[in-house]
Design a protein around this motif. Structure first.
Motif, PDB file in Angstrom:
ATOM      1  N   GLU A 173       6.945  -7.084  -4.282  1.00  0.00           N
ATOM      2  CA  GLU A 173       5.514  -7.261  -4.007  1.00  0.00           C
ATOM      3  C   GLU A 173       5.162  -6.828  -2.588  1.00  0.00           C
ATOM      4  O   GLU A 173       4.126  -6.212  -2.353  1.00  0.00           O
ATOM      5  CB  GLU A 173       5.092  -8.712  -4.230  1.00  0.00           C
ATOM      6  CG  GLU A 173       4.984  -9.106  -5.676  1.00  0.00           C
ATOM      7  CD  GLU A 173       3.892  -8.354  -6.419  1.00  0.00           C
ATOM      8  OE1 GLU A 173       2.784  -8.185  -5.870  1.00  0.00           O
ATOM      9  OE2 GLU A 173       4.154  -7.941  -7.561  1.00  0.00           O
ATOM     10  N   MET A 174       6.045  -7.159  -1.633  1.00  0.00           N
ATOM     11  CA  MET A 174       5.801  -6.751  -0.249  1.00  0.00           C
ATOM     12  C   MET A 174       5.822  -5.228  -0.138  1.00  0.00           C
ATOM     13  O   MET A 174       4.998  -4.631   0.562  1.00  0.00           O
ATOM     14  CB  MET A 174       6.847  -7.383   0.684  1.00  0.00           C
ATOM     15  CG  MET A 174       6.642  -7.087   2.166  1.00  0.00           C
ATOM     16  SD  MET A 174       7.403  -5.538   2.748  1.00  0.00           S
ATOM     17  CE  MET A 174       9.103  -5.735   2.262  1.00  0.00           C
ATOM     18  N   LEU A 175       6.737  -4.579  -0.850  1.00  0.00           N
ATOM     19  CA  LEU A 175       6.800  -3.114  -0.812  1.00  0.00           C
ATOM     20  C   LEU A 175       5.566  -2.489  -1.454  1.00  0.00           C
ATOM     21  O   LEU A 175       5.060  -1.462  -0.970  1.00  0.00           O
ATOM     22  CB  LEU A 175       8.077  -2.618  -1.490  1.00  0.00           C
ATOM     23  CG  LEU A 175       9.371  -2.903  -0.727  1.00  0.00           C
ATOM     24  CD1 LEU A 175      10.587  -2.499  -1.554  1.00  0.00           C
ATOM     25  CD2 LEU A 175       9.371  -2.224   0.626  1.00  0.00           C
ATOM     26  N   THR A 176       5.048  -3.095  -2.503  1.00  0.00           N
ATOM     27  CA  THR A 176       3.794  -2.607  -3.096  1.00  0.00           C
ATOM     28  C   THR A 176       2.667  -2.701  -2.072  1.00  0.00           C
ATOM     29  O   THR A 176       1.907  -1.744  -1.883  1.00  0.00           O
ATOM     30  CB  THR A 176       3.447  -3.409  -4.366  1.00  0.00           C
ATOM     31  OG1 THR A 176       4.478  -3.195  -5.331  1.00  0.00           O
ATOM     32  CG2 THR A 176       2.101  -2.983  -4.938  1.00  0.00           C
ATOM     33  N   TRP A 177       2.558  -3.839  -1.397  1.00  0.00           N
ATOM     34  CA  TRP A 177       1.556  -3.986  -0.334  1.00  0.00           C
ATOM     35  C   TRP A 177       1.755  -2.912   0.731  1.00  0.00           C
ATOM     36  O   TRP A 177       0.803  -2.247   1.130  1.00  0.00           O
ATOM     37  CB  TRP A 177       1.646  -5.379   0.288  1.00  0.00           C
ATOM     38  CG  TRP A 177       0.960  -5.467   1.608  1.00  0.00           C
ATOM     39  CD1 TRP A 177      -0.382  -5.634   1.828  1.00  0.00           C
ATOM     40  CD2 TRP A 177       1.557  -5.364   2.896  1.00  0.00           C
ATOM     41  NE1 TRP A 177      -0.638  -5.636   3.187  1.00  0.00           N
ATOM     42  CE2 TRP A 177       0.533  -5.475   3.859  1.00  0.00           C
ATOM     43  CE3 TRP A 177       2.877  -5.189   3.335  1.00  0.00           C
ATOM     44  CZ2 TRP A 177       0.795  -5.410   5.221  1.00  0.00           C
ATOM     45  CZ3 TRP A 177       3.124  -5.141   4.696  1.00  0.00           C
ATOM     46  CH2 TRP A 177       2.083  -5.248   5.624  1.00  0.00           C
ATOM     47  N   ALA A 178       2.992  -2.746   1.184  1.00  0.00           N
ATOM     48  CA  ALA A 178       3.275  -1.803   2.273  1.00  0.00           C
ATOM     49  C   ALA A 178       2.910  -0.375   1.893  1.00  0.00           C
ATOM     50  O   ALA A 178       2.326   0.362   2.694  1.00  0.00           O
ATOM     51  CB  ALA A 178       4.748  -1.892   2.670  1.00  0.00           C
ATOM     52  N   ARG A 179       3.227   0.012   0.677  1.00  0.00           N
ATOM     53  CA  ARG A 179       2.980   1.403   0.246  1.00  0.00           C
ATOM     54  C   ARG A 179       1.520   1.655  -0.117  1.00  0.00           C
ATOM     55  O   ARG A 179       0.999   2.738   0.111  1.00  0.00           O
ATOM     56  CB  ARG A 179       3.877   1.727  -0.935  1.00  0.00           C
ATOM     57  CG  ARG A 179       5.337   1.849  -0.559  1.00  0.00           C
ATOM     58  CD  ARG A 179       6.209   2.245  -1.741  1.00  0.00           C
ATOM     59  NE  ARG A 179       7.569   2.486  -1.304  1.00  0.00           N
ATOM     60  CZ  ARG A 179       8.625   1.796  -1.734  1.00  0.00           C
ATOM     61  NH1 ARG A 179       8.472   0.831  -2.634  1.00  0.00           N
ATOM     62  NH2 ARG A 179       9.824   2.071  -1.262  1.00  0.00           N
ATOM     63  N   GLU A 180       0.845   0.667  -0.692  1.00  0.00           N
ATOM     64  CA  GLU A 180      -0.489   0.911  -1.234  1.00  0.00           C
ATOM     65  C   GLU A 180      -1.645   0.400  -0.381  1.00  0.00           C
ATOM     66  O   GLU A 180      -2.757   0.899  -0.509  1.00  0.00           O
ATOM     67  CB  GLU A 180      -0.582   0.304  -2.638  1.00  0.00           C
ATOM     68  CG  GLU A 180       0.370   0.982  -3.614  1.00  0.00           C
ATOM     69  CD  GLU A 180       0.284   0.413  -5.008  1.00  0.00           C
ATOM     70  OE1 GLU A 180      -0.697  -0.295  -5.324  1.00  0.00           O
ATOM     71  OE2 GLU A 180       1.214   0.682  -5.789  1.00  0.00           O
ATOM     72  N   TYR A 181      -1.394  -0.587   0.465  1.00  0.00           N
ATOM     73  CA  TYR A 181      -2.506  -1.219   1.180  1.00  0.00           C
ATOM     74  C   TYR A 181      -2.358  -1.272   2.694  1.00  0.00           C
ATOM     75  O   TYR A 181      -3.348  -1.511   3.381  1.00  0.00           O
ATOM     76  CB  TYR A 181      -2.707  -2.659   0.664  1.00  0.00           C
ATOM     77  CG  TYR A 181      -2.928  -2.724  -0.816  1.00  0.00           C
ATOM     78  CD1 TYR A 181      -4.144  -2.339  -1.371  1.00  0.00           C
ATOM     79  CD2 TYR A 181      -1.910  -3.125  -1.674  1.00  0.00           C
ATOM     80  CE1 TYR A 181      -4.345  -2.376  -2.740  1.00  0.00           C
ATOM     81  CE2 TYR A 181      -2.104  -3.166  -3.046  1.00  0.00           C
ATOM     82  CZ  TYR A 181      -3.321  -2.788  -3.571  1.00  0.00           C
ATOM     83  OH  TYR A 181      -3.507  -2.821  -4.921  1.00  0.00           O
ATOM     84  N   SER A 182      -1.153  -1.102   3.199  1.00  0.00           N
ATOM     85  CA  SER A 182      -0.924  -1.310   4.627  1.00  0.00           C
ATOM     86  C   SER A 182      -1.000  -0.006   5.419  1.00  0.00           C
ATOM     87  O   SER A 182      -1.095   1.078   4.852  1.00  0.00           O
ATOM     88  CB  SER A 182       0.449  -1.957   4.858  1.00  0.00           C
ATOM     89  OG  SER A 182       1.474  -0.974   4.828  1.00  0.00           O
ATOM     90  N   THR A 183      -0.902  -0.156   6.727  1.00  0.00           N
ATOM     91  CA  THR A 183      -0.796   0.988   7.646  1.00  0.00           C
ATOM     92  C   THR A 183       0.629   1.102   8.168  1.00  0.00           C
ATOM     93  O   THR A 183       0.870   1.745   9.187  1.00  0.00           O
ATOM     94  CB  THR A 183      -1.769   0.810   8.831  1.00  0.00           C
ATOM     95  OG1 THR A 183      -1.505  -0.449   9.467  1.00  0.00           O
ATOM     96  CG2 THR A 183      -3.213   0.879   8.373  1.00  0.00           C
TER      97      THR A 183
END
Length: 169
Positions: free
Chosen positions: A107-117
């Motif tokens: 889930e953290m990797l999904t956030w990092a790849r799709e939503y984060s900078t």
């Protein structure tokens, strides 16, 4: 009881602090940089709200439908390097071995790849923590050459550790 992974919210502050306390007593590999005794629920709620409003910090929790917490993962921007985060993950001992740490990382990797900078994710792992190393390698983290060091564990012992990283870009 059904468990879900979701972003931490201000209303989780008291239960999150209790989870952090319990994780510190259950494991020598889990450490919190700040003295938990100096943080109250209101301050923690403010911290959660601030972090969740950024594009380079996140706290995800494993929660039941009654909002009890069983694990967490945090990604925190490294000072002076806003596109790099340091990750920490922990699951209560009674709930280890059921894939929760892997699910938190995913889930953290999904956030990092799709939503984060974020461009780079790093972590430090104690050398004896084979289950964690296996999970990190499985999702693409690699060992940083010459990063071996001694870290103080939660009971004050010096133990060997090394850094791992995952480049996203």
């Amino acid at each position: 009881m059904e468990l879900m992974i979701r972003p931490a919210e201000g209303r989780d502050s008291e239960k999150l602090l209790a989870l952090l306390h319990q994780l510190q007593t259950e494991s020598t590999t889990f450490m919190v940089a700040q003295d938990l005794e100096t943080i109250d629920g209101v301050t923690e709620a403010d911290n959660i709200s601030f972090l969740q409003a950024t594009t380079n910090n996140i706290i995800l929790v494993v929660a039941s439908d009654e909002d009890d917490l069983f694990g967490l993962i945090s990604a925190a921007a490294i000072p002076g390097k806003p596109r790099e985060v340091e990750v920490g993950v922990a699951v209560l001992a009674a709930y280890q071995g059921f894939g929760l740490a892997q699910a938190l990382i995913d889930e953290m990797l999904t956030w990092a790849r799709e939503y984060s900078t974020v461009d780079v994710i790093r972590l430090t792992v104690q050398s004896h923590n084979a289950p964690a190393i296996h999970i990190y390698e499985k999702v693409g983290f690699t060992r940083v050459p010459n990063s071996e060091t001694l870290v103080e564990n939660s009971v004050g012992e010096q133990v060997p550790a090394f850094d791992m990283l995952l480049n996203l870009k």
